[in-house]
Design a protein around this motif. Structure first.
Motif, PDB file in Angstrom:
ATOM      1  N   ARG A   1       0.825  -1.217   0.000  1.00 55.55           N
ATOM      2  CA  ARG A   1       0.000   0.000   0.000  1.00 55.55           C
ATOM      3  C   ARG A   1       0.860   1.268   0.000  1.00 55.55           C
ATOM      4  O   ARG A   1       0.467   2.305  -0.562  1.00 55.55           O
ATOM      5  CB  ARG A   1      -0.902   0.010   1.232  1.00 55.55           C
ATOM      6  N   ILE A   2       2.020   1.187   0.642  1.00 56.86           N
ATOM      7  CA  ILE A   2       2.849   2.366   0.860  1.00 56.86           C
ATOM      8  C   ILE A   2       3.745   2.690  -0.334  1.00 56.86           C
ATOM      9  O   ILE A   2       3.957   3.863  -0.668  1.00 56.86           O
ATOM     10  CB  ILE A   2       3.719   2.158   2.126  1.00 56.86           C
ATOM     11  N   LEU A   3       4.286   1.666  -0.979  1.00 53.89           N
ATOM     12  CA  LEU A   3       5.325   1.889  -1.984  1.00 53.89           C
ATOM     13  C   LEU A   3       4.940   2.814  -3.132  1.00 53.89           C
ATOM     14  O   LEU A   3       5.764   3.644  -3.542  1.00 53.89           O
ATOM     15  CB  LEU A   3       5.816   0.545  -2.538  1.00 53.89           C
ATOM     16  N   PRO A   4       3.735   2.705  -3.719  1.00 59.28           N
ATOM     17  CA  PRO A   4       3.423   3.615  -4.829  1.00 59.28           C
ATOM     18  C   PRO A   4       3.566   5.090  -4.463  1.00 59.28           C
ATOM     19  O   PRO A   4       4.148   5.873  -5.232  1.00 59.28           O
ATOM     20  CB  PRO A   4       1.971   3.257  -5.179  1.00 59.28           C
TER      21      PRO A   4
ATOM     22  N   ARG B   1       8.346  -4.122  -8.763  1.00 60.92           N
ATOM     23  CA  ARG B   1       7.044  -4.097  -9.426  1.00 60.92           C
ATOM     24  C   ARG B   1       6.431  -2.703  -9.419  1.00 60.92           C
ATOM     25  O   ARG B   1       5.773  -2.297 -10.375  1.00 60.92           O
ATOM     26  CB  ARG B   1       6.114  -5.120  -8.770  1.00 60.92           C
ATOM     27  N   THR B   2       6.636  -1.974  -8.339  1.00 60.37           N
ATOM     28  CA  THR B   2       6.134  -0.600  -8.279  1.00 60.37           C
ATOM     29  C   THR B   2       6.833   0.262  -9.323  1.00 60.37           C
ATOM     30  O   THR B   2       6.206   1.059 -10.031  1.00 60.37           O
ATOM     31  CB  THR B   2       6.349  -0.011  -6.883  1.00 60.37           C
ATOM     32  N   LEU B   3       8.139   0.090  -9.437  1.00 57.92           N
ATOM     33  CA  LEU B   3       8.892   0.851 -10.428  1.00 57.92           C
ATOM     34  C   LEU B   3       8.570   0.404 -11.843  1.00 57.92           C
ATOM     35  O   LEU B   3       8.639   1.198 -12.796  1.00 57.92           O
ATOM     36  CB  LEU B   3      10.397   0.694 -10.167  1.00 57.92           C
ATOM     37  N   GLY B   4       8.216  -0.865 -11.999  1.00 55.35           N
ATOM     38  CA  GLY B   4       7.897  -1.388 -13.314  1.00 55.35           C
ATOM     39  C   GLY B   4       6.548  -0.944 -13.830  1.00 55.35           C
ATOM     40  O   GLY B   4       6.257  -1.056 -15.026  1.00 55.35           O
ATOM     41  N   ALA B   5       5.718  -0.442 -12.944  1.00 56.48           N
ATOM     42  CA  ALA B   5       4.405   0.034 -13.368  1.00 56.48           C
ATOM     43  C   ALA B   5       4.561   1.269 -14.258  1.00 56.48           C
ATOM     44  O   ALA B   5       5.270   2.210 -13.934  1.00 56.48           O
ATOM     45  CB  ALA B   5       3.554   0.380 -12.151  1.00 56.48           C
ATOM     46  N   ARG B   6       3.888   1.262 -15.365  1.00 54.78           N
ATOM     47  CA  ARG B   6       3.982   2.396 -16.299  1.00 54.78           C
ATOM     48  C   ARG B   6       2.810   3.368 -16.175  1.00 54.78           C
ATOM     49  O   ARG B   6       2.757   4.378 -16.845  1.00 54.78           O
ATOM     50  CB  ARG B   6       4.055   1.878 -17.735  1.00 54.78           C
ATOM     51  N   GLY B   7       1.868   3.057 -15.326  1.00 53.25           N
ATOM     52  CA  GLY B   7       0.730   3.965 -15.159  1.00 53.25           C
ATOM     53  C   GLY B   7      -0.436   3.249 -14.526  1.00 53.25           C
ATOM     54  O   GLY B   7      -0.450   2.037 -14.384  1.00 53.25           O
ATOM     55  N   SER B   8      -1.406   4.028 -14.109  1.00 54.39           N
ATOM     56  CA  SER B   8      -2.587   3.484 -13.457  1.00 54.39           C
ATOM     57  C   SER B   8      -3.737   4.461 -13.623  1.00 54.39           C
ATOM     58  O   SER B   8      -3.544   5.651 -13.828  1.00 54.39           O
ATOM     59  CB  SER B   8      -2.304   3.252 -11.969  1.00 54.39           C
TER      60      SER B   8
ATOM     61  N   THR C   1      -1.081   6.626  -7.867  1.00 55.60           N
ATOM     62  CA  THR C   1      -0.051   5.612  -8.062  1.00 55.60           C
ATOM     63  C   THR C   1       0.604   5.698  -9.434  1.00 55.60           C
ATOM     64  O   THR C   1       1.447   4.889  -9.760  1.00 55.60           O
ATOM     65  CB  THR C   1      -0.650   4.205  -7.899  1.00 55.60           C
ATOM     66  N   ARG C   2       0.217   6.680 -10.264  1.00 56.21           N
ATOM     67  CA  ARG C   2       0.803   6.786 -11.585  1.00 56.21           C
ATOM     68  C   ARG C   2       2.218   7.346 -11.487  1.00 56.21           C
ATOM     69  O   ARG C   2       2.475   8.357 -10.842  1.00 56.21           O
ATOM     70  CB  ARG C   2      -0.041   7.679 -12.482  1.00 56.21           C
ATOM     71  N   ILE C   3       3.169   6.655 -12.101  1.00 56.59           N
ATOM     72  CA  ILE C   3       4.563   7.070 -12.079  1.00 56.59           C
ATOM     73  C   ILE C   3       5.033   7.264 -13.502  1.00 56.59           C
ATOM     74  O   ILE C   3       5.030   6.329 -14.295  1.00 56.59           O
ATOM     75  CB  ILE C   3       5.441   6.022 -11.382  1.00 56.59           C
ATOM     76  N   ASP C   4       5.440   8.459 -13.844  1.00 54.34           N
ATOM     77  CA  ASP C   4       5.893   8.740 -15.202  1.00 54.34           C
ATOM     78  C   ASP C   4       7.404   8.626 -15.257  1.00 54.34           C
ATOM     79  O   ASP C   4       8.139   9.552 -14.959  1.00 54.34           O
ATOM     80  CB  ASP C   4       5.440  10.145 -15.604  1.00 54.34           C
TER      81      ASP C   4
ATOM     82  N   GLU D   1      16.384   6.818 -15.331  1.00 56.19           N
ATOM     83  CA  GLU D   1      16.088   5.404 -15.182  1.00 56.19           C
ATOM     84  C   GLU D   1      16.319   4.964 -13.743  1.00 56.19           C
ATOM     85  O   GLU D   1      17.230   5.435 -13.062  1.00 56.19           O
ATOM     86  CB  GLU D   1      16.988   4.601 -16.124  1.00 56.19           C
ATOM     87  N   ALA D   2      15.472   4.041 -13.270  1.00 53.61           N
ATOM     88  CA  ALA D   2      15.595   3.560 -11.900  1.00 53.61           C
ATOM     89  C   ALA D   2      16.587   2.416 -11.814  1.00 53.61           C
ATOM     90  O   ALA D   2      16.701   1.595 -12.721  1.00 53.61           O
ATOM     91  CB  ALA D   2      14.233   3.097 -11.379  1.00 53.61           C
ATOM     92  N   GLN D   3      17.302   2.350 -10.679  1.00 56.23           N
ATOM     93  CA  GLN D   3      18.196   1.239 -10.363  1.00 56.23           C
ATOM     94  C   GLN D   3      17.843   0.726  -8.970  1.00 56.23           C
ATOM     95  O   GLN D   3      17.748   1.510  -8.028  1.00 56.23           O
ATOM     96  CB  GLN D   3      19.654   1.683 -10.383  1.00 56.23           C
ATOM     97  N   VAL D   4      17.628  -0.570  -8.836  1.00 55.84           N
ATOM     98  CA  VAL D   4      17.305  -1.169  -7.544  1.00 55.84           C
ATOM     99  C   VAL D   4      18.521  -1.907  -7.005  1.00 55.84           C
ATOM    100  O   VAL D   4      19.169  -2.687  -7.723  1.00 55.84           O
ATOM    101  CB  VAL D   4      16.119  -2.143  -7.656  1.00 55.84           C
ATOM    102  N   ILE D   5      18.844  -1.648  -5.745  1.00 50.94           N
ATOM    103  CA  ILE D   5      19.958  -2.311  -5.065  1.00 50.94           C
ATOM    104  C   ILE D   5      19.432  -2.943  -3.777  1.00 50.94           C
ATOM    105  O   ILE D   5      18.633  -2.347  -3.061  1.00 50.94           O
ATOM    106  CB  ILE D   5      21.086  -1.317  -4.742  1.00 50.94           C
ATOM    107  N   GLY D   6      19.884  -4.148  -3.491  1.00 50.00           N
ATOM    108  CA  GLY D   6      19.539  -4.812  -2.239  1.00 50.00           C
ATOM    109  C   GLY D   6      20.800  -5.128  -1.458  1.00 50.00           C
ATOM    110  O   GLY D   6      21.758  -5.681  -2.001  1.00 50.00           O
ATOM    111  N   LEU D   7      20.826  -4.749  -0.180  1.00 49.40           N
ATOM    112  CA  LEU D   7      21.963  -5.024   0.690  1.00 49.40           C
ATOM    113  C   LEU D   7      21.510  -5.832   1.890  1.00 49.40           C
ATOM    114  O   LEU D   7      20.444  -5.573   2.449  1.00 49.40           O
ATOM    115  CB  LEU D   7      22.614  -3.723   1.173  1.00 49.40           C
ATOM    116  N   ASP D   8      22.325  -6.796   2.293  1.00 51.47           N
ATOM    117  CA  ASP D   8      22.001  -7.595   3.470  1.00 51.47           C
ATOM    118  C   ASP D   8      23.297  -8.157   4.045  1.00 51.47           C
ATOM    119  O   ASP D   8      24.285  -8.327   3.325  1.00 51.47           O
ATOM    120  CB  ASP D   8      21.046  -8.735   3.125  1.00 51.47           C
ATOM    121  N   ALA D   9      23.265  -8.459   5.339  1.00 50.54           N
ATOM    122  CA  ALA D   9      24.452  -9.015   5.988  1.00 50.54           C
ATOM    123  C   ALA D   9      24.548 -10.522   5.837  1.00 50.54           C
ATOM    124  O   ALA D   9      25.611 -11.099   6.062  1.00 50.54           O
ATOM    125  CB  ALA D   9      24.449  -8.649   7.476  1.00 50.54           C
TER     126      ALA D   9
END
Length: 309
Positions: free
Chosen positions: A55-58, A96-103, A108-111, A117-125
């Motif tokens: 619910r929060i991410l968009p 998936r939120t970043l992959g959405a092209r519109g709504s 929630t519409r993201i142009d 361009e978006a880049q996603v990074i994941g960090l963990d120990a």
């Protein structure tokens, strides 16, 4: 700072583990062991967190784009970081939120076409959790065509318990410009507050947004993260801390963060809290039943202050 283990030891009958063998080990070792069953062991707090993050991410992503789209050139990437990404549970939701092209819903519409361009990074120990994350992300990328235009996710090992070493272990993209948007979900429980915010700040650009979710202290006074090892039947517990909301807000302010009230949450402190009710039990499973009426989760969004703000 006392750990939850130490708090629970004050009252030997306060935890349901009293009739079960419990082994307390380091956080990284515990999550390496947990990785194999983390996504399938029925942890209701993870399920609740997944529901709330969806619910929060968009709105979160929209705010990041609104703030930075005109500050970055087309050759730069808008970096989104999942800090403590685990098995990629919320990394995938972010993708998936970043992959959405519109709504049809303008909220929630993201142009993406008008920004970098978006880049996603994941960090963990935990190397074990990251191995599962790689597999999970590869699977959804193949299956979900909306993710085909998202650059490959970068996954790296970084230990938030060693904040002084975090900067030199970051991927080059984070060292160069820092993340515009950071999510860190159900991670704070395992890190002293000062260390967490120092390490997190090192990953971010000034003005960047930080979304945190965590186990609520009302639950933390009675329990902590952990799982039952299916091979031995032993309850495995990592190191955990019971952080109150007031302590989190104070530590964040000291570290140079301010609350961003981008959501319709508590108007006084900008925090969202969730308690378990009958409707949630149906969604979260029977393990949530014993927590009826208890506040178990909270979320809050910060931004990293700049010299001008």
């Amino acid at each position: 700072m006392q750990t939850i283990q130490e708090l629970l030891a004050r009252d030997e009958g306060s935890t349901s583990d009293s009739s079960t063998a419990v082994q307390y080990i380091s956080t990284v070792e515990a999550y390496d062991k947990w990785a194999e069953v983390y996504d399938t062991d029925g942890n209701f707090l993870q399920r609740l967190d997944t529901i709330e993050i969806s619910r929060i991410l968009p709105r979160f992503v929209e705010c990041v784009y609104d703030r930075f789209r005109h500050q970055l050139s087309q050759s730069e990437r808008m970096i989104f970081l999942d800090l403590g990404c685990g098995t990629g549970r919320n990394t995938i939701q972010l993708m998936r939120t970043l992959g959405a092209r519109g709504s049809q819903d303008s909220l929630t519409r993201i142009d993406h076409s008008s920004g970098p361009e978006a880049q996603v990074i994941g960090l963990d120990a935990s190397p074990g959790m990251l191995e599962v994350a790689k597999s999970n992300i590869k699977k959804v990328t193949v299956e979900d065509t909306t993710l085909r235009d998202i650059p490959a996710v970068i996954l790296e090992t970084v230990d938030l318990l060693q904040p002084a070493t975090v900067p030199k272990h970051l991927p080059p993209a984070l060292q160069e410009v820092g993340a515009a948007g950071v999510i860190s979900t159900l991670v704070l429980e395992h890190v002293p507050l000062k260390d967490f915010f120092k390490a997190t700040s090192a990953t971010m650009r000034p003005g960047g947004y930080l979304l945190i979710t965590n186990m609520h202290a009302d639950m933390g006074l009675r329990s902590q993260a952990g799982f039952t090892d299916p091979k031995t039947g032993v309850k495995i517990r990592p190191t955990s801390y019971c952080h109150s909301i007031d302590d989190v807000l104070t530590a964040a302010a000291v570290a140079g963060f301010q609350v961003e009230k981008m959501f319709d949450w508590d108007p006084l402190n900008g925090v969202l809290e969730r308690s378990v009710d009958g409707n949630l039990v149906d969604k979260l499973g029977m393990r949530a039943k014993k927590w009826l009426g208890t506040t178990v989760w909270f979320g809050v969004c910060f931004s990293k202050r700049t010299s001008e703000r």
